[in-house]
Design a protein around this motif. Structure first.
Motif, short mmCIF file in Angstrom:
data_model
loop_
_atom_site.label_atom_id
_atom_site.label_comp_id
_atom_site.label_asym_id
_atom_site.label_seq_id
_atom_site.Cartn_x
_atom_site.Cartn_y
_atom_site.Cartn_z
N VAL A 12 0.86 -1.18 0.00
CA VAL A 12 0.00 0.00 0.00
C VAL A 12 0.90 1.23 0.00
O VAL A 12 1.88 1.30 0.76
CB VAL A 12 -0.92 0.02 1.25
N SER A 13 0.58 2.21 -0.85
CA SER A 13 1.38 3.44 -0.90
C SER A 13 1.07 4.32 0.30
O SER A 13 -0.09 4.45 0.71
CB SER A 13 1.09 4.20 -2.19
N ARG A 14 2.12 4.92 0.84
CA ARG A 14 1.97 5.81 1.99
C ARG A 14 1.04 6.96 1.64
O ARG A 14 1.14 7.57 0.57
CB ARG A 14 3.34 6.34 2.41
N GLY A 15 0.09 7.22 2.54
CA GLY A 15 -0.86 8.30 2.35
C GLY A 15 -2.11 7.91 1.58
O GLY A 15 -3.07 8.69 1.48
N SER A 16 -2.15 6.70 1.03
CA SER A 16 -3.32 6.28 0.25
C SER A 16 -4.46 5.81 1.16
O SER A 16 -4.25 5.46 2.32
CB SER A 16 -2.93 5.17 -0.72
N ASN A 17 -5.63 5.81 0.59
CA ASN A 17 -6.84 5.40 1.30
C ASN A 17 -7.10 3.93 1.02
O ASN A 17 -7.12 3.50 -0.13
CB ASN A 17 -8.01 6.27 0.80
N PHE A 18 -7.29 3.10 2.08
CA PHE A 18 -7.63 1.69 1.86
C PHE A 18 -8.57 1.20 2.96
O PHE A 18 -8.63 1.77 4.05
CB PHE A 18 -6.38 0.81 1.78
N THR A 19 -9.33 0.17 2.64
CA THR A 19 -10.31 -0.40 3.57
C THR A 19 -10.10 -1.91 3.67
O THR A 19 -9.98 -2.59 2.65
CB THR A 19 -11.76 -0.14 3.11
N ILE A 20 -10.02 -2.41 4.90
CA ILE A 20 -9.97 -3.86 5.12
C ILE A 20 -11.38 -4.33 5.48
O ILE A 20 -11.99 -3.80 6.42
CB ILE A 20 -8.97 -4.23 6.23
N SER A 21 -11.88 -5.31 4.73
CA SER A 21 -13.24 -5.82 4.94
C SER A 21 -13.20 -7.24 5.49
O SER A 21 -12.39 -8.07 5.05
CB SER A 21 -14.03 -5.81 3.63
N CYS A 22 -14.06 -7.52 6.44
CA CYS A 22 -14.25 -8.86 7.00
C CYS A 22 -15.66 -9.32 6.64
O CYS A 22 -16.63 -8.57 6.78
CB CYS A 22 -14.11 -8.85 8.52
N SER A 23 -15.79 -10.56 6.17
CA SER A 23 -17.11 -11.10 5.83
C SER A 23 -17.14 -12.58 6.12
O SER A 23 -16.10 -13.23 6.25
CB SER A 23 -17.45 -10.84 4.36
N ILE A 24 -18.34 -13.14 6.23
CA ILE A 24 -18.49 -14.56 6.52
C ILE A 24 -19.75 -15.08 5.85
O ILE A 24 -20.73 -14.34 5.65
CB ILE A 24 -18.55 -14.81 8.06
N GLN A 25 -19.73 -16.34 5.49
CA GLN A 25 -20.90 -16.97 4.89
C GLN A 25 -22.06 -16.92 5.88
O GLN A 25 -21.89 -17.21 7.07
CB GLN A 25 -20.59 -18.43 4.56
N PRO A 26 -23.27 -16.55 5.44
CA PRO A 26 -24.40 -16.46 6.36
C PRO A 26 -24.69 -17.79 7.06
O PRO A 26 -24.94 -18.79 6.41
CB PRO A 26 -25.57 -16.05 5.45
N GLN A 27 -24.61 -17.77 8.38
CA GLN A 27 -24.96 -18.93 9.19
C GLN A 27 -25.88 -18.54 10.33
O GLN A 27 -26.89 -19.18 10.57
CB GLN A 27 -23.70 -19.58 9.78
N TYR A 28 -25.49 -17.45 11.02
CA TYR A 28 -26.26 -16.99 12.18
C TYR A 28 -26.42 -15.49 12.10
O TYR A 28 -25.54 -14.78 11.60
CB TYR A 28 -25.54 -17.37 13.48
N PRO A 29 -27.53 -14.96 12.60
CA PRO A 29 -27.70 -13.50 12.61
C PRO A 29 -26.81 -12.86 13.67
O PRO A 29 -26.44 -13.48 14.66
CB PRO A 29 -29.19 -13.33 12.97
N GLY A 30 -26.46 -11.57 13.43
CA GLY A 30 -25.71 -10.83 14.43
C GLY A 30 -24.26 -11.21 14.49
O GLY A 30 -23.64 -11.63 13.51
#
Length: 474
Positions: free
Chosen positions: A354-372
């Motif tokens: 990642v370049s210094r000063g750049s904007n980035f987002t780390i995303s976490c996701s999971i296969q639907p199993q349980y709500p919440g």
């Protein structure tokens, strides 16, 4: 009814003694059959689709009557299937019957012929047994594994590997009451000199019996050594009633899917189930108190630890308590990914820069199993560690980094937390390694020089167009 009362009510015989009893019984059947040439069989199955299924009957004093055999398992019932020249034992149940013969266990254990051990005491239930009619697996570790043989014209034949495929295997496993095929390979089980099936099977995979499949008209006279079909079907075991396949009420298929009695089970037995399902080790077991006594299968812990398949240890019973199992690998693994300001998304990979000063987002996701639930983004580097936590929204969470700095360089992972079955459960993603670098000279060229060149080209085009118009006016 509590657990203590349940255990006092149900008294079960020792399985090893029962198996010895049945083997001796089978010997008595064969001995008696040899003595009586006009009635070679004193045991039969009636009321089923063919002679390999129905109510188990025995002939005594010249009269056929249903037979009661308490706590007979599928593995033990295979003795009768073999005696009747049928295939593997598929299912066994107890059904209400009137005028039923009983068996004197002490008499049979002494080695006496069956005809001398039958009693006329009144019983109210009889054995319902189903054997496969035209297929069987021999020399395997369970009723669901072995060398395949097919019956036609009252004789059994091996099958060549080249005449058998995965779809054919699916049909055989279904016909035997087992789960889907897991291993299809020759030379896995002891081979004998036997006739070879002379046609190639062409199953679609949905047929209920192997002999219902189409077959080719070409004949095969021999099969190379080690090329007879060896087949292993998976054991029909499942956990149901919850969103995850790794938790719920334990069911085993013995003819049909049936629940398991909670009696005497602990985490050691549950571990066998979780391991078989590929769900890790056992996390917990619980019992459910049914509103009324229901038909269940009872599985002795000793039988489970002997290495026998669960379905071969099962006995018909009734209980107020059913068994629920939760395995440690209850949750699927979360996914970690990175997206940049330009909208490009990148899945987890090694050495992400990642370049210094750049904007980035780390995303976490999971296969639907349980709500919440919630996601915890963990960060570790050579000299620091910290966590960010967000609630899971639509089974995901997004962590924004508006300006990348060297302090953001390190390893990231997503941990999903959720409260299920009165337990706090979690599952962690693979690591995402991030390095932060200063903009390079090429980045300067791309960001400054190239836009200037483009602007110069546009200006030259406008001047050229202006000159062209002036010339045309003259």
């Amino acid at each position: 009814m509590n657990i203590a009362e349940h255990r006092q009510k149900h008294v079960y015989p020792d399985m090893d003694q029962l198996f010895v009893l049945l083997l001796l019984w089978g010997s008595g059947i064969q001995a008696y059959g040899k003595q009586d040439s006009t009635e070679s069989d004193d045991v039969r199955l009636v009321g089923g689709a063919n002679h390999c299924g129905g109510t188990l009957q025995v002939k005594h004093l010249g009269e056929w009557k249903p037979l009661q055999f308490i706590d007979c398992t599928l593995k033990e019932a295979a003795v009768f299937c073999k005696h009747l020249d049928c295939g593997s034992a598929v299912s066994i149940e107890q059904s209400p019957q009137s005028s039923v013969w009983g068996v004197n266990s002490t008499c049979v254990q002494s080695g006496s012929a069956l005809r001398n051990c039958v009693t006329t005491e009144g019983f109210s239930s009889a054995v319902e047994l189903t054997c496969s009619d035209s297929v069987r697996l021999l020399n395997g570790s369970s009723l669901c594994s072995g060398r395949l043989e097919v019956k036609s014209d009252q004789s059994w034949s091996s099958v060549c590997e080249t005449d058998f495929d995965q779809q054919d295997a699916e049909v055989v496993c279904r016909e035997l009451g087992c789960g889907p095929p897991s291993v299809l390979q020759g030379a896995l089980y002891e081979e004998v000199e036997a006739p070879v099936w002379s046609k190639e099977f062409q199953c679609g995979g949905q047929e209920s019996a192997l002999l219902d499949c189409r077959s080719s008209g070409s004949a095969r006279n021999s099969c190379s050594p080690g090329k007879a079909v060896g087949l292993t079907c998976s054991e029909p075991v499942r956990l149901v009633g919850q969103a995850s396949r790794c938790a719920g009420m334990l069911e085993v298929k013995v003819g049909k899917w049936r629940t398991i009695d909670y009696f005497d089970w602990d985490l050691k037995e549950a571990h066998v189930v979780c391991e078989h399902l590929g769900c890790g080790s056992a996390f917990s077991i619980q019992w459910k108190n049914e509103p009324s006594e229901i038909s269940v299968l009872k599985i002795e812990p000793d039988c489970v630890h002997s290495g026998s398949a669960l379905r071969e240890c099962a006995k018909s019973s009734s209980s107020f308590l059913t068994l629920n199992v939760t395995c440690k690998d209850l949750l699927v693994q979360p996914i970690i990914s990175v997206s940049f300001m330009n909208g490009v998304s990148m899945a987890q990979q090694q050495g992400l820069q990642v370049s210094r000063g750049s904007n980035f987002t780390i995303s976490c996701s999971i296969q639907p199993q349980y709500p919440g639930g919630s996601f915890q983004l963990t960060f570790t580097s050579s000299n620091t560690a910290y966590n960010y936590t967000q609630p899971a929204v639509n089974h995901s969470a997004h962590f924004l980094f508006p300006a990348a700095e060297p302090t953001h360089q390190g390893n990231y992972s997503c941990i999903y937390h959720v409260y299920v079955f009165y337990h706090d459960l979690s599952s962690e993603s693979p690591l995402l390694s991030v390095t932060v670098s200063d903009p390079t000279h090429s980045d300067v060229v791309k960001g400054v020089v190239i836009p200037l060149v483009v602007l110069l080209v546009i200006v030259l085009m406008i001047l050229g167009l202006h000159l062209y118009r002036q010339v045309n006016k003259q």
